[in-house]
Structure formats: structure tokens, C-alpha cells
Design an enzyme around this catalytic site. Structure first.
Site, PDB file in Angstrom:
ATOM      1  N   ASP A 178      -8.258  -7.739  -4.141  1.00 58.12           N
ATOM      2  CA  ASP A 178      -8.045  -8.542  -3.089  1.00 58.12           C
ATOM      3  C   ASP A 178      -6.590  -7.860  -2.323  1.00 58.12           C
ATOM      4  O   ASP A 178      -6.409  -8.256  -1.270  1.00 58.12           O
ATOM      5  CB  ASP A 178      -7.575  -9.934  -3.612  1.00 58.12           C
TER       6      ASP A 178
ATOM      7  N   GLY B  48       0.233 -14.314  -8.916  1.00 58.67           N
ATOM      8  CA  GLY B  48       0.764 -13.103  -9.377  1.00 58.67           C
ATOM      9  C   GLY B  48       1.494 -12.260  -8.345  1.00 58.67           C
ATOM     10  O   GLY B  48       1.559 -12.997  -7.517  1.00 58.67           O
TER      11      GLY B  48
ATOM     12  N   GLU C 219      -1.066  -1.431  -8.049  1.00 59.52           N
ATOM     13  CA  GLU C 219      -0.752  -2.531  -9.078  1.00 59.52           C
ATOM     14  C   GLU C 219       0.735  -2.915  -9.045  1.00 59.52           C
ATOM     15  O   GLU C 219       1.438  -2.709 -10.210  1.00 59.52           O
ATOM     16  CB  GLU C 219      -0.976  -2.106 -10.695  1.00 59.52           C
TER      17      GLU C 219
END
Lengths: 331, 331
Positions: free
Chosen positions: B126, B154, B175
């Protein structure tokens, strides 16, 4: 003196490359390289403090090397300068340096050297050059995505992504020493705090060694004492090995900080290899491996952590750029 | 219902794209998009807890949308699934998910959807999709190197380097939530500590809001009280605005942590633009700008910091991949 004595019938050996490396305040090096990446001759001078003297010395050394190479029946393919600081490699211009090199901002290095030698001249950041060296001659050979992290006086490095250097939009990618691993943490030369350079560089360890020394807590039994010698990271490492727990804690924190910074790099660009380089590399290797296994995401833990096997990677990388650009061959 | 009523003589409007987005535990969305990037129809369902139910629902929604599109004389070009977790986009396989989505590891998403719909299917993370959306429809248009950082439940994001997504060597680049800004710091779901997700995500703010609430220090005069509603980041932000200094300090630390993480990204890959996205983006924008100006190297401070103007960037990016791959046109 600086060339390789070549057989005129053997063209592979007839080609010689000149690489030049400005390492911090320590010295100005240049060397000649065979096509196979063998360092044939290395020569160093201490790095002058002013721009004028420095550029004069670089030119003098280049001319000397070129002259020697001709005498030895060798051909200089080109010159590459590896320097600390931010470089525009397209224009051969040093944009600005770290505080470690004085009078070294907005300097066109290509024009004067090219004019004097009638040779193509390249310039890049020393961390980037080191990454190129690993790619061509070291453990990065055949690896598509990797980083080299250099812990010397400061901390720098270079990132290879899809087999190419990452320069970034204003040529300051891989400013790895200024990855922060603390919201506060020790002050850094850059003006910020908590940078890995402020924890784990040679300068940082020297600062901590001096602190302990001032508190009379550095020396332990069995350590050779030389009052003439300035206190340095070497003493801190020695003290830790001889059981000084304060020195050991300081070093562990430094290693963890470096490692957390490296995990941050992995979580940003997901590389398959980390090559530690510089005088402190072997010292940090185990801590970095341990912290990567503990604190990286499972998917990023596959990254291999190794120590560079190259002598003078920045220099070697500078020379490798000359080889790549001028010869356009696969070695 | 989900198509756009198109003039058969106007091919530009006849083309419809289906994008699907798994957002955490909140919902499963899909939508139809015109070639110009206008969202024509958006439809959402809550995200089932098990793999079986989830994949069944995705298929059902895809079939529904395709049917509707045909009825409206529109053509579905393809399907793209945007999902949390690590994705191999070449194979259309979700490798493994974050802990936020249950039963969502090693899942081939391409085959079942492609088999059912006879359409090409793409899958990506995403955060990566959101970056593609900014590149095609948002503030990343025409920008060669940028990052989008998404702060929702998150923290995730995507990095564009040389106009392409950075996927990394094992598909876990960007990340960004797990960039660490403290050697210790708060525990993170990933098992490490000091990650920016553990400081600045919706989850982290909720955790802090609950802590304050348990100590009876969250509510301040003027705050509407609804005992039915679970304590969340909204309350923390509200309390801070109404003068609760503890809530304000918590939010400042969260913002600084996020910003330091962003500076780390800039020092690694040197981007010219940072696009903040997600429900907390506007809240953090000023702090991020301030910290970048204070703690980034001068050479990296030129990076623009903006807030996304896109509605549903992850979804829009998923759809944009379909447009790019199938139509191969410049819009």
C-alpha cells in the site's frame, strides 16, 4: 617509480590508471593501478591546510605520476579524485566539504587537472568511490543492491541500487554518518545530535577516551603508557579488551548505534549486503551482525554483513571509475 | 452502480479501472477510476478476519464491479490489489503481512482473481501504491526522487528514485515505520524498540492516550465526553489543543520522532520532496518542516515537505498501475 613496467605487446598490462584520494586531514594519496585492480604504486603526502597549497600539490603529484608512467612505457587513462564532501560528478565539482577538510567548497577540480594533464578527470565522494570499488573488485561483485559503511575519523559510505550508485537529487545521498539513532544523544559536528558519527566514528571514540582519561578512568593494568601520544580510540579499544568496563560499555553503545543506523538503511532501501569498511570495521562487525538479527524486520535480516577486504577502497573505486569510463570493458 | 456511463464514441471515458485496497483491519475497498484519475465510485466493506472470508469477499466485490461496469458500457482494464505487508509484485504474491492483518501470509492474489475475472491482476504494497499515486496524480508529478510517508494506524510509505519505485532486494524497501530514532524507546509491534511507528502512528498515540486516561490526566475542561467511545489519538490531539500539556508533550515527541526518521531517509537517499499522507499528516506537517530545517544537513534541507492532496492515495496508486501497464499512455 609509479608505473608498471609493461610489455608493449601486451595491451592489457600497458594501461595504467591514476586515482587520487583526499582522506580527511590525514593525507593526500594517489596511486597507479593495473587493469586487474592491482595497486602498483601508492604515494602519500600530508594534506595541506589551504586550498592553494592543496590544489598545487594535487597537480604536482598528478604530473609526477603521469611523467613516471610514460617513462615506464605505460599509458595513463585518466584521473579520478575521491574526496570527502558533496560532489557533482557530472561537472567534476566539489560542492562543499565536511568540516574535516578546510577551504574545500565550490571547487572545480576537473578543469585545472584536465588542463594540466590533457586527460579526462572524474570526481566523486569518497564513500561513493568506496562502494564502486567493492562493486568492481570487492565483495560487492555481482551484487545488485548493497551499502558500504566506512567508519574512520568520520562515518560515510555509498549505496549501490540496481548496480548503480545512488547520488540523490542534490548529490548528498549516503550521508550515512548523519543517520540519527537518538532524539537527543551526543552532539555532532553537523549541528544535530544523535548521529551515528557522533557515537561510533573515530572522533567520537576519541572524545569518549579523553573523557575517561580526564577522569583517570581510562588506563588499566597492563596497558602500555606513552605520555607523548594523544589519547585516541585505540586506547579505548585496548582498555576495553583489558577489562575496563566503562570503556567496554562506551564501545558497545557505539557499536549498537552504528548497527541501528545500518538497520535504518536496510529498512529504507532493503539491500542484500552490508560491507563494513574503515579502520574500525572489524571492531564493529560482530555487534552489527547481532543487532541486525535482533532489530531488523525478518524480511530485512537476510542482509549479509561482511568486512571489506580491500586496501584503500575509496582510492580503488576512484581508479575503477576511470577504468569503466575510458575502457568500457568488463574485467 | 460502479461504472461510469460512457459515450461509446468517446474511448477516453469508456475505460474503467478497478483498484482494491486492504487497509489494515478497517476495511476492504474497491473503486472505479476514470482515465483522468477521477474516482467514479468507491465501495467499502469491513475486512474479514480470516483468509477464506477475505479472499471470497475480494472476489465477490471484483465480480460485482466488473458486472456493473459492463452494464454501464464500460471496460475494466485490470485489477490491482494494494495491501499492507511485503509483496512480490512480479508474481502477484503477498509474501507476508504486518501483524495488523490476520491470516495474510504467502498468498497468491493474482491467480484466483485473474481466473475469476479473466483480467490482468497486479499486487503491490500500500505504501508503494501511494507513492505511485502521488507520482501520477499528486504532488509527485514530474518529481524524479521523492518519498511519501503515511501515518495512519501504522506508518508506511514508498520511495520513488529516478522515477521508479524502490522495491529493494527482497521487496521490503520503504519499511519506513521501522526506522529507529532511539536506541531504546517504546516497544514496537515488530519486536524492536524506538521505531517511528512506536512513537507517531495512530496506534502509538492511542497507547499514550490510554495511559493518560488511566491516570485521569487525559480529559480537560471543554472536551466533549463520550464514555461509549474508545480512547484514541483523536482525544490526545483534542486535549493538546485545549491546553493539556502532557498530551501536548506526547504529541511533540511523536512529531519529532517522525521527523527525525524522515531526515534519516533524506540522508540515505537524498530526495527532493517529502509527501506526508494519512489521517495524521496535517497534524505533523509543521513539526516535520521545523525539524528538517534544524537537523538535516544543509545540502538535504532543500527537500520540500508537503501534505498529500489525494483522497485514498493507496487505492489511486493501485489503479494507476493498471492504467500504466495496460494503456501505456502518458496522461
Amino acid at each position: 617509480m609509479f608505473g608498471i613496467k609493461a610489455d608493449p605487446n601486451n595491451f592489457d598490462l600497458e594501461v595504467v590508471v591514476l586515482g587520487s584520494h583526499l582522506i580527511d586531514d590525514y593525507g593526500l594519496l594517489y596511486f597507479l593501478l593495473s587493469l586487474q585492480g592491482e595497486i602498483v604504486k601508492k604515494y602519500s603526502q600530508s594534506n595541506p591546510k589551504t586550498y592553494e597549497e592543496r590544489i598545487d600539490l594535487i597537480l604536482k603529484m598528478c604530473v609526477e605520476a603521469a611523467t613516471e608512467a610514460v617513462q615506464f612505457n605505460c599509458r595513463i587513462l585518466g584521473v579520478d579524485i575521491s574526496t570527502g564532501g558533496r560532489v557533482n560528478p557530472h561537472e567534476g565539482v566539489l560542492l562543499h566539504s565536511t568540516k574535516l577538510i578546510q577551504e574545500w567548497n565550490f571547487i572545480d577540480l576537473r578543469t585545472p587537472i584536465s588542463d594540466a594533464l590533457h586527460l579526462p578527470v572524474w570526481v566523486d565522494n569518497d564513500g561513493n568511490c568506496a562502494a564502486l570499488a567493492e562493486k568492481k573488485f570487492g565483495q560487492g561483485k555481482g551484487v545488485e543492491n548493497f551499502v558500504t559503511v566506512i567508519t574512520d575519523t568520520g562515518i560515510g559510505g555509498g549505496i549501490i541500487h540496481h548496480n548503480e550508485l545512488v547520488h540523490g537529487s542534490t548529490f548528498c545521498a549516503a550521508e550515512l554518518g548523519h543517520i540519527m539513532v537518538s532524539l537527543d544523544g551526543p552532539e555532532c559536528l553537523c549541528g544535530s545530535r544523535g548521529c551515528i558519527e557522533a557515537y561510533a566514528s573515530g572522533m567520537a571514540l576519541q572524545r569518549e577516551a579523553k573523557k575517561l582519561h580526564d577522569e583517570d578512568m581510562l588506563l588499566v593494568e597492563g596497558m602500555p603508557v606513552n605520555n607523548e601520544e594523544p589519547v585516541s580510540s585505540v586506547h579505548l579499544i585496548q582498555a576495553a579488551k583489558l577489562g575496563n568496563s566503562k570503556a567496554d560499555n562506551t564501545l558497545t553503545t557505539a557499536g549498537v548505534a552504528l548497527a541501528v543506523g545500518i538497520v535504518n538503511i536496510l529498512h529504507t532501501v532493503n539491500l542484500s549486503l552490508v560491507i563494513l569498511s574503515g579502520v574500525l570495521a572489524t571492531h564493529y562487525e560482530n555487534t552489527v551482525k547481532h543487532v541486525v538479527s535482533q532489530r531488523a524486520l525478518t524480511s530485512a535480516q537476510g542482509a549479509n554483513v561482511v568486512t571489506s577486504e580491500l586496501e584503500e577502497p575509496a582510492l580503488l573505486g576512484a581508479a575503477s571509475m576511470v577504468l569503466d569510463y575510458t575502457a568500457r570493458r568488463i574485467y
